[in-house]
Design an enzyme around this catalytic site. Structure first.
Site, mmCIF file in Angstrom:
data_model
loop_
_atom_site.group_PDB
_atom_site.id
_atom_site.type_symbol
_atom_site.label_atom_id
_atom_site.label_comp_id
_atom_site.label_asym_id
_atom_site.label_seq_id
_atom_site.Cartn_x
_atom_site.Cartn_y
_atom_site.Cartn_z
ATOM 1 N N ASP A 5 0.874 -1.163 0.000
ATOM 2 C CA ASP A 5 0.000 0.000 0.000
ATOM 3 C C ASP A 5 0.919 1.222 0.000
ATOM 4 O OD1 ASP A 5 -2.440 1.606 0.498
ATOM 5 O OD2 ASP A 5 -1.534 1.892 2.469
ATOM 6 N N ASP A 13 -0.104 5.062 0.864
ATOM 7 C CA ASP A 13 -0.340 6.075 1.885
ATOM 8 C C ASP A 13 -0.421 5.455 3.275
ATOM 9 O OD1 ASP A 13 -0.655 8.249 -0.054
ATOM 10 O OD2 ASP A 13 -2.476 7.188 -0.616
ATOM 11 N N ASP A 49 -1.392 -0.608 6.073
ATOM 12 C CA ASP A 49 -1.498 0.148 7.324
ATOM 13 C C ASP A 49 -2.931 0.257 7.822
ATOM 14 O OD1 ASP A 49 -2.407 3.434 6.872
ATOM 15 O OD2 ASP A 49 -2.151 2.122 5.147
#
Length: 231
Positions: free
Chosen positions: A12, A14, A171
């Site tokens: 991922d 961001d 995240d």
């Protein structure tokens, strides 16, 4: 073939590779202020972590009673975000080190994100991370965003990897769910450590409850080596 066998790794963007949330928060604050919402704070923003920008715009319309089309809100957010991202986006040092380890070993890598192609391109170019990955997949490339598995499955397809041989770093809980539904293993590094008990993170194969402070490139690589031996 790399030292990790057939394994491929997808990141991922961001909150995982880069700490872009401060820029997204400021871009969001500006957009909502333009719509007359002046009390948008960090606490509300954290609720949208891991949700794609399109879905966030839809949630804004519902929560704040906005009349502006979601497309306009998304375009305005991207405009502000790109201005901020081009000026500065912080890369997590251990994540850069991990990508460099994988690149040196010839491990196929990808970035798959709920961000727009323009936002991803700005960050990957500005940080130099784009030179370390083979494949980039944005939410615009697939029918559905996370927690649907589409971005991760498309990354695997472009890498020529079997989903069962893929490891995802995420995240946010929706991303961990997306990896699980895709049939991939997941290293979860919660951006908001207080959300580590979110049900979606329970699907992760390795959960670093303390977030980025617990992540190191060497320990992640060692975990991948153990994972490769089990396949």
């Amino acid at each position: 073939m790399s030292g990790l066998g057939a394994l491929a790794v997808t990141f991922d963007l961001d909150g995982t590779l880069v700490d872009s949330e401060p820029n997204y928060y400021e871009a969001s604050r500006r957009v909502l202020a333009e719509q007359g919402v002046t009390d948008y704070g960090w606490a509300e923003h954290q609720a949208y972590v891991g949700i794609g920008t399109w879905d966030t715009a839809l949630l804004w319309r519902e929560r704040h009673g906005l009349r502006a089309p979601a497309e306009d809100l998304l375009d305005a957010t991207d405009r502000h975000y790109l201005e901020l991202a081009r000026a500065h986006t912080r890369v997590y040092p251990e994540m850069r080190g991990f990508l460099e380890l994988l690149a040196a070993d010839g491990v196929p890598t990808a970035v798959a994100s709920g961000s727009t192609p323009q936002a991803m391109a700005a960050v990957l170019a500005g940080t130099g991370l784009g030179a370390l990955v083979r494949v980039v997949v944005s939410v615009a490339d697939v029918p559905r965003g996370k927690p649907a598995p589409d971005v991760f499955l498309e990354a695997a397809r472009r890498l020529g990897a079997d989903p069962a041989d893929c490891v995802v770093l995420e995240d946010a809980a929706p991303g961990a769910v997306a990896a699980h539904v895709a049939g991939m293993r997941c290293i979860a590094i919660p951006y908001v450590a207080a959300q580590a008990d979110a049900p979606g993170f329970a699907t992760a194969d390795l959960l670093l409850r303390g977030g980025q402070p617990e992540f190191t490139a060497r320990s992640a690589y060692a975990w991948l080596q153990k994972t490769a031996q089990m396949t």
